[in-house]
Enzyme design. Structure first.
Site, PDB file in Angstrom:
ATOM      1  CE  LYS A 110      -4.051  -2.141   1.899  1.00 54.47           C
ATOM      2  NZ  LYS A 110      -4.919  -2.391   3.434  1.00 54.47           N
ATOM      3  CE  LYS A 189      -7.278  -9.630  -8.084  1.00 52.20           C
ATOM      4  NZ  LYS A 189      -6.754 -10.030  -6.821  1.00 52.20           N
ATOM      5  CE  LYS A 192     -12.338  -0.118  -4.523  1.00 55.67           C
ATOM      6  NZ  LYS A 192     -13.057  -1.437  -4.558  1.00 55.67           N
TER       7      LYS A 192
END
Length: 320
Positions: A110, A189, A192
């Site tokens: 992240k 893939k 968002k």
């Protein structure tokens, strides 16, 4: 058997969410005792606009109910309506080794995506552990990319049970290896974070526009095409039956069909599949009080399991 699953309200749900998480979770409600929650505490790590959070949470509720969630079979609740989960998170934090969290790849992933570092982002796996252990879930459906988080939950539960007394059931993973990876419009893939999604309940215009943007190779209309290496066909297979797939596959291999025609076929199948759900969602959106009552009832039912679990954990550490 008790099963737990959750999803963040961090953006419009798309068909990757539908085939990867929603549809399998909805199928489980026919055979298991399913606890399904809207993970809005988790979403706070990336969603910092209150209005977006409120709307996203409502959208997830509407989407799941429209897609077939039965609130009589599934305990459906907002994470934030069960504050006992956050207290349990703290009790578990006390026995969670720092090294365990430092080894979690999701935090580094992240950060690499540009998400700001925070304590919440770092300790995210502890909150996830509390979600799982609070309801004494026996199994947790996870993809291979999420398996590490369940391993953390198992490690933390074992450490707490050994350090104090046995309070928590040790959850087992339900690895969803058979769930197809849904390609996005760019071939990666669907996610968002890649901005390559097709929303489940976008307008018909938005859906058609997204599908018509699916990346293909440069073969001409006349040339034979390979359905096994085509993003359009990969998506079409998710909606069509075997006969329909064979027919389109034949057109691919024979030639004389352009990718534009294949995209139009996909638009048609998409709309056929989601049309009844779209109608149901519109009905629900016109009766928000009913949706709210479902979530409140779900939270009350969840607490019947979660409060005794928290009470046992408080007693084990000496708070009661």
């Amino acid at each position: 058997m008790r099963v737990l699953s959750g999803i963040q309200p961090s953006g419009k749900l798309h068909i990757g969410n539908y085939f990867g998480m929603m549809k399998p979770a909805l199928a489980l409600q026919q055979k298991h005792q399913v606890y399904l929650f809207i993970a809005n505490y988790h979403a706070l790590t990336t969603v910092h606009d209150a209005n977006i959070m409120r709307q996203g949470t409502l959208d997830v509720a509407l989407d799941f109910l429209a897609c077939g969630l039965d609130p009589h079979k599934t305990v459906f609740y907002r994470q934030s309506d069960v504050p006992e989960i956050t207290e349990l998170t703290w009790l578990l934090s006390v026995t969670t080794p720092m090294g365990l969290l430092e080894r979690c790849h999701s935090y580094k992933d992240k950060l690499a995506k540009g998400i700001a570092a925070s304590h919440a982002l770092f300790s995210y796996p502890v909150l996830m552990t509390a979600d799982i252990l609070a309801v004494q879930s026996a199994i947790v459906p996870v993809g291979m990319d999420q398996k590490q988080h369940l391993e953390v939950a198992r490690d933390v539960a074992l450490k707490f049970n050994n350090q104090y007394k046995k309070v928590f059931k040790i959850p087992e993973p339900m690895i969803q290896e058979e769930v197809a990876v849904v390609p996005g419009i760019d071939g990666q893939k669907m996610s968002k974070s890649y901005d390559n999604t097709i929303e489940i309940f976008g307008s018909k215009k938005q859906t058609r526009k997204a599908i018509m943007r699916i990346v293909t190779d440069s073969k001409t209309l006349e040339e034979p095409k390979d359905p096994d290496n085509c993003n359009i066909f990969a998506l079409y297979k998710l909606f069509a039956n075997s006969e329909e797939c064979k027919k389109l596959e034949s057109h691919y291999r024979t030639g004389g069909m352009g990718y534009g025609d294949a995209k139009k076929e996909l638009v048609t199948k998409f709309e056929e599949h989601f049309a009844p759900m779209r109608t149901r969602r519109e009905e629900l959106a016109n009766n928000i009080n009913h949706v709210e009552s479902i979530l409140q009832d779900g939270a009350a039912r969840a607490k019947k399991v979660i409060i005794p679990t928290l009470t046992a954990a408080r007693s084990a550490v000496g708070l009661e």
